[in-house]
Design a protein around this motif. Structure first.
Motif, PDB file in Angstrom:
ATOM      1  N   ALA A  28       0.832  -1.212   0.000  1.00  0.00           N
ATOM      2  CA  ALA A  28       0.000   0.000   0.000  1.00  0.00           C
ATOM      3  C   ALA A  28       0.858   1.250   0.000  1.00  0.00           C
ATOM      4  CB  ALA A  28      -0.912   0.007   1.226  1.00  0.00           C
ATOM      5  N   SER A  29       0.317   2.306  -0.592  1.00  0.00           N
ATOM      6  CA  SER A  29       0.915   3.641  -0.467  1.00  0.00           C
ATOM      7  C   SER A  29       0.489   4.189   0.885  1.00  0.00           C
ATOM      8  CB  SER A  29       0.422   4.551  -1.590  1.00  0.00           C
ATOM      9  OG  SER A  29       0.596   5.909  -1.239  1.00  0.00           O
ATOM     10  N   ALA A  30       1.461   4.453   1.757  1.00  0.00           N
ATOM     11  CA  ALA A  30       1.125   4.962   3.092  1.00  0.00           C
ATOM     12  C   ALA A  30       0.375   6.284   2.993  1.00  0.00           C
ATOM     13  CB  ALA A  30       2.385   5.125   3.930  1.00  0.00           C
ATOM     14  N   ASP A  31       0.794   7.148   2.067  1.00  0.00           N
ATOM     15  CA  ASP A  31       0.130   8.446   1.888  1.00  0.00           C
ATOM     16  C   ASP A  31      -1.347   8.272   1.558  1.00  0.00           C
ATOM     17  OD1 ASP A  31       1.831  10.427   2.507  1.00  0.00           O
ATOM     18  OD2 ASP A  31       2.387  10.958   0.459  1.00  0.00           O
ATOM     19  N   ALA A  32      -1.623   7.442   0.536  1.00  0.00           N
ATOM     20  CA  ALA A  32      -2.999   7.239   0.087  1.00  0.00           C
ATOM     21  C   ALA A  32      -3.822   6.549   1.162  1.00  0.00           C
ATOM     22  CB  ALA A  32      -3.014   6.418  -1.206  1.00  0.00           C
ATOM     23  N   ALA A  33      -3.241   5.549   1.819  1.00  0.00           N
ATOM     24  CA  ALA A  33      -3.984   4.798   2.831  1.00  0.00           C
ATOM     25  C   ALA A  33      -4.332   5.683   4.021  1.00  0.00           C
ATOM     26  CB  ALA A  33      -3.172   3.592   3.285  1.00  0.00           C
ATOM     27  N   VAL A  34      -3.368   6.466   4.522  1.00  0.00           N
ATOM     28  CA  VAL A  34      -3.637   7.328   5.664  1.00  0.00           C
ATOM     29  C   VAL A  34      -4.637   8.424   5.298  1.00  0.00           C
ATOM     30  CG1 VAL A  34      -2.610   9.050   7.215  1.00  0.00           C
ATOM     31  CG2 VAL A  34      -1.479   6.851   6.858  1.00  0.00           C
ATOM     32  N   HIS A  35      -4.534   8.960   4.105  1.00  0.00           N
ATOM     33  CA  HIS A  35      -5.496   9.967   3.646  1.00  0.00           C
ATOM     34  C   HIS A  35      -6.910   9.404   3.678  1.00  0.00           C
ATOM     35  CE1 HIS A  35      -7.853  12.080   0.494  1.00  0.00           C
ATOM     36  NE2 HIS A  35      -7.270  13.143   0.998  1.00  0.00           N
ATOM     37  N   ASP A  36      -7.090   8.204   3.137  1.00  0.00           N
ATOM     38  CA  ASP A  36      -8.423   7.604   3.099  1.00  0.00           C
ATOM     39  C   ASP A  36      -8.877   7.147   4.485  1.00  0.00           C
ATOM     40  OD1 ASP A  36      -8.452   8.112   0.435  1.00  0.00           O
ATOM     41  OD2 ASP A  36      -8.470   6.020  -0.227  1.00  0.00           O
ATOM     42  N   LEU A  37      -7.936   6.691   5.283  1.00  0.00           N
ATOM     43  CA  LEU A  37      -8.264   6.292   6.648  1.00  0.00           C
ATOM     44  C   LEU A  37      -8.796   7.484   7.446  1.00  0.00           C
ATOM     45  CD1 LEU A  37      -8.277   4.335   9.006  1.00  0.00           C
ATOM     46  CD2 LEU A  37      -5.825   4.750   9.287  1.00  0.00           C
ATOM     47  N   LEU A  38      -8.155   8.632   7.297  1.00  0.00           N
ATOM     48  CA  LEU A  38      -8.622   9.837   7.983  1.00  0.00           C
ATOM     49  C   LEU A  38     -10.010  10.230   7.498  1.00  0.00           C
ATOM     50  CD1 LEU A  38      -5.304  11.874   7.987  1.00  0.00           C
ATOM     51  CD2 LEU A  38      -6.550  11.142  10.027  1.00  0.00           C
ATOM     52  N   ARG A  39     -10.231  10.176   6.195  1.00  0.00           N
ATOM     53  CA  ARG A  39     -11.550  10.535   5.647  1.00  0.00           C
ATOM     54  C   ARG A  39     -12.647   9.674   6.250  1.00  0.00           C
ATOM     55  NH1 ARG A  39     -13.152   9.642   0.602  1.00  0.00           N
ATOM     56  NH2 ARG A  39     -11.486   8.216   0.012  1.00  0.00           N
ATOM     57  N   ARG A  88       3.018  -5.482   9.545  1.00  0.00           N
ATOM     58  CA  ARG A  88       4.065  -5.057  10.481  1.00  0.00           C
ATOM     59  C   ARG A  88       5.192  -4.291   9.784  1.00  0.00           C
ATOM     60  NH1 ARG A  88       4.128  -6.591  15.562  1.00  0.00           N
ATOM     61  NH2 ARG A  88       2.864  -8.451  15.101  1.00  0.00           N
ATOM     62  N   ASP A  89       5.486  -4.627   8.519  1.00  0.00           N
ATOM     63  CA  ASP A  89       6.542  -3.921   7.789  1.00  0.00           C
ATOM     64  C   ASP A  89       6.201  -2.450   7.556  1.00  0.00           C
ATOM     65  OD1 ASP A  89       7.947  -6.253   7.697  1.00  0.00           O
ATOM     66  OD2 ASP A  89       7.531  -6.697   5.582  1.00  0.00           O
ATOM     67  N   ARG A  90       4.898  -2.108   7.609  1.00  0.00           N
ATOM     68  CA  ARG A  90       4.468  -0.725   7.350  1.00  0.00           C
ATOM     69  C   ARG A  90       4.001  -0.018   8.611  1.00  0.00           C
ATOM     70  NH1 ARG A  90       3.421  -0.136   2.116  1.00  0.00           N
ATOM     71  NH2 ARG A  90       4.131   1.982   2.555  1.00  0.00           N
ATOM     72  N   LEU A  91       4.023  -0.723   9.738  1.00  0.00           N
ATOM     73  CA  LEU A  91       3.403  -0.207  10.959  1.00  0.00           C
ATOM     74  C   LEU A  91       4.018   1.119  11.401  1.00  0.00           C
ATOM     75  CD1 LEU A  91       1.355  -0.735  13.237  1.00  0.00           C
ATOM     76  CD2 LEU A  91       3.202  -1.877  14.492  1.00  0.00           C
ATOM     77  N   SER A  92       5.329   1.170  11.544  1.00  0.00           N
ATOM     78  CA  SER A  92       5.982   2.388  12.025  1.00  0.00           C
ATOM     79  C   SER A  92       5.697   3.570  11.108  1.00  0.00           C
ATOM     80  CB  SER A  92       7.492   2.160  12.135  1.00  0.00           C
ATOM     81  OG  SER A  92       8.152   3.339  12.545  1.00  0.00           O
ATOM     82  N   GLU A  93       5.801   3.337   9.811  1.00  0.00           N
ATOM     83  CA  GLU A  93       5.561   4.399   8.826  1.00  0.00           C
ATOM     84  C   GLU A  93       4.130   4.920   8.913  1.00  0.00           C
ATOM     85  OE1 GLU A  93       5.760   4.931   3.943  1.00  0.00           O
ATOM     86  OE2 GLU A  93       5.877   2.934   4.864  1.00  0.00           O
ATOM     87  N   VAL A  94       3.180   3.996   8.970  1.00  0.00           N
ATOM     88  CA  VAL A  94       1.766   4.387   8.980  1.00  0.00           C
ATOM     89  C   VAL A  94       1.415   5.110  10.280  1.00  0.00           C
ATOM     90  CG1 VAL A  94      -0.595   3.482   9.088  1.00  0.00           C
ATOM     91  CG2 VAL A  94       0.979   2.637   7.348  1.00  0.00           C
ATOM     92  N   VAL A  95       1.854   4.579  11.418  1.00  0.00           N
ATOM     93  CA  VAL A  95       1.527   5.202  12.705  1.00  0.00           C
ATOM     94  C   VAL A  95       2.153   6.591  12.794  1.00  0.00           C
ATOM     95  CG1 VAL A  95       1.865   5.054  15.203  1.00  0.00           C
ATOM     96  CG2 VAL A  95       1.137   3.031  13.917  1.00  0.00           C
ATOM     97  N   THR A  96       3.395   6.732  12.346  1.00  0.00           N
ATOM     98  CA  THR A  96       4.062   8.044  12.368  1.00  0.00           C
ATOM     99  C   THR A  96       3.321   9.044  11.492  1.00  0.00           C
ATOM    100  OG1 THR A  96       6.223   7.046  12.781  1.00  0.00           O
ATOM    101  CG2 THR A  96       6.201   9.271  11.859  1.00  0.00           C
ATOM    102  N   HIS A  97       2.993   8.628  10.279  1.00  0.00           N
ATOM    103  CA  HIS A  97       2.298   9.512   9.338  1.00  0.00           C
ATOM    104  C   HIS A  97       0.919   9.882   9.869  1.00  0.00           C
ATOM    105  CE1 HIS A  97       1.340  11.574   5.771  1.00  0.00           C
ATOM    106  NE2 HIS A  97       0.849  10.578   5.056  1.00  0.00           N
ATOM    107  N   LEU A  98       0.225   8.894  10.430  1.00  0.00           N
ATOM    108  CA  LEU A  98      -1.108   9.146  10.971  1.00  0.00           C
ATOM    109  C   LEU A  98      -1.039  10.122  12.137  1.00  0.00           C
ATOM    110  CD1 LEU A  98      -4.140   8.444  11.014  1.00  0.00           C
ATOM    111  CD2 LEU A  98      -3.574   6.456  12.427  1.00  0.00           C
ATOM    112  N   GLY A  99      -0.063   9.942  13.018  1.00  0.00           N
ATOM    113  CA  GLY A  99       0.085  10.854  14.148  1.00  0.00           C
ATOM    114  C   GLY A  99       0.394  12.276  13.712  1.00  0.00           C
ATOM    115  N   GLU A 100       1.231  12.415  12.686  1.00  0.00           N
ATOM    116  CA  GLU A 100       1.558  13.755  12.181  1.00  0.00           C
ATOM    117  C   GLU A 100       0.326  14.448  11.626  1.00  0.00           C
ATOM    118  OE1 GLU A 100       6.195  12.793  10.839  1.00  0.00           O
ATOM    119  OE2 GLU A 100       4.583  12.833   9.345  1.00  0.00           O
ATOM    120  N   ARG A 101      -0.492  13.700  10.926  1.00  0.00           N
ATOM    121  CA  ARG A 101      -1.712  14.293  10.352  1.00  0.00           C
ATOM    122  C   ARG A 101      -2.718  14.659  11.450  1.00  0.00           C
ATOM    123  NH1 ARG A 101      -3.050  13.143   5.095  1.00  0.00           N
ATOM    124  NH2 ARG A 101      -4.794  14.546   5.545  1.00  0.00           N
ATOM    125  N   LEU A 102      -2.857  13.780  12.437  1.00  0.00           N
ATOM    126  CA  LEU A 102      -3.814  14.043  13.514  1.00  0.00           C
ATOM    127  C   LEU A 102      -3.387  15.239  14.356  1.00  0.00           C
ATOM    128  CD1 LEU A 102      -4.696  10.430  14.739  1.00  0.00           C
ATOM    129  CD2 LEU A 102      -6.146  11.983  13.422  1.00  0.00           C
TER     130      LEU A 102
END
Length: 394
Positions: free
Chosen positions: A166-177, A197-211
């Motif tokens: 998955a694209s972390a950018d696209a996934a987090v954007h849609d997750l927030l929506r 698990r391979d994407r966990l740190s990236e996704v959580v960091t990106h999600l936290g920054e957006r929130l």
């Protein structure tokens, strides 16, 4: 609706964010525009009486799908509003019901009867639409005539999967929506996020920054995404969950019960077969790490999840190719809100999410009111309640 949209949005924003109220308005107009084709496709029978339990959220859209469109083929529709939001529903009804009456369509009657008296008045109705807890729906099904067709619209956890590709950018954007729709107060919001698990740190960091960029604002602000919640039990439930899992909170975690505010919060855990995400109805992100897609399938086919399967959004997980996982319909690289169409069946194959009850039996499947009363009605035989029926429907 267009002519009186300011009044409608003004009423809706008593309990919804301005953004979600505007979305409801446009989805309602789109559904009305498609009603002619929906009815031509399904050819619903003329019903003498339809009873409707309106939910406490998505009021305008629910009124459109469960009352306005059915008024085209029902002689009388009796509507019981949720006691939590009675005033808002009364305003919507006062604006729209006279238009239906003026055009010679079915009569829409809003009742103030107790639930017991309302069920009694609809005991011999052609159909009853119930939105709410499955157990309450079963109790109502036991009190109406065996010939009455009960349509039960419930909810499900609607997990959001972020796979290794998955694209972390696209996934987090849609997750927030999807998670922050009406500040999380909608049955289509995902209550769990399964992240490889391979994407966990990236996704959580990106999600936290957006929130961190999202303030708690007034729900009438068109830019507001997180606002005070409407229901005390949602605030209390979020507070209890965050307190119980305080050691797993990675972001946020604060709740002001008096102000009804829940800060956007990230809770990180491992996915395990016994995970049973609650319906948060708040901006809580439960992120669960997984190592193999088989873990998701194992979770989705547990009896409890088969019973409440609705939707599953899947991003970048090549091992999940089936259109239905367990009893959840897969939304491929999109959110539940992206696929929602008021003129098409809604829900999954879990009996608690969407099911038809008639003659003491049930069939679990996505529901559209006109289709369930149409001459081209789904031909599946009604099955005995249980997860076996749900699996067979899927």
């Amino acid at each position: 609706m267009l002519r009186r949209q300011d009044e409608l949005i003004g009423a809706l924003t008593d309990i919804a964010t301005h953004d979600s109220a505007s979305d409801e308005l446009h989805r309602s107009i789109q559904a009305l525009a498609g009603a002619r084709w929906e009815l031509a496709r399904n050819r619903p029978e003329t019903l003498d009486l339809l009873g409707v339990f309106l939910p406490s959220n998505n009021i305008l859209y629910s009124y459109t799908l469960m009352c306005l469109i059915p008024a085209l083929y029902c002689r009388r529709i009796e509507i019981r509003p949720s006691s939590r939001v009675k005033g808002v529903i009364e305003t919507v009804h006062e604006i729209l019901a006279p238009v239906v009456r003026e055009r010679g369509r079915g009569q829409l009657a809003l009742t103030r009867a107790s639930q017991r008296d309302f069920v009694r008045s609809c005991g011999e109705a052609d159909g009853v639409i119930f939105t709410g807890r499955y157990e309450n729906g079963l109790e109502i099904a036991s009190r109406v005539s065996s010939r009455t067709r009960l349509l039960l619209f419930g909810s499900g956890p609607n997990p959001f999967v972020v796979g290794p590709e998955a694209s972390a950018d696209a996934a987090v954007h849609d997750l927030l929506r999807s998670r922050l729709y009406n500040s999380g107060q909608d049955c289509l919001c995902p209550d769990a996020m399964f992240v490889h698990r391979d994407r966990l740190s990236e996704v959580v960091t990106h999600l936290g920054e957006r929130l961190a960029e999202i303030p708690i604002a007034d729900r009438r602000d068109p830019e507001a995404r997180v606002t005070p919640l409407v229901y005390d039990d949602a605030v209390q439930g979020a507070a209890a969950f965050l307190d119980r899992h305080r050691d797993l909170v990675r972001f946020g975690g604060t709740v002001d019960v008096a102000a009804r505010t829940v800060a956007p919060s990230i809770v990180v855990a491992d996915l395990h077969p016994g995970l049973r995400p609650p319906e948060f109805f708040s901006p809580v992100f439960l992120v669960c790490a997984y190592d193999d897609a088989a873990q998701i399938t194992q979770w989705a086919t547990a009896p409890e999840e088969l019973a409440r399967g609705m939707y599953m959004s899947v991003y970048g997980e090549p091992e999940l190719q089936s259109p239905v996982i367990g009893t959840s319909i897969v939304c491929r690289d999109c959110t539940t809100f992206d696929i929602e169409d008021g003129n098409r069946p809604f829900g999954g194959y879990g009996a608690h999410a969407s099911s038809v009850h008639e003659h003491g039996r049930l069939a679990a499947r996505p529901l559209l009111v006109s289709a369930e009363f149409g001459t081209g009605r789904p031909g599946r035989a009604l099955a005995t309640a249980g997860t076996t029926a749900a699996r067979e429907s899927a």
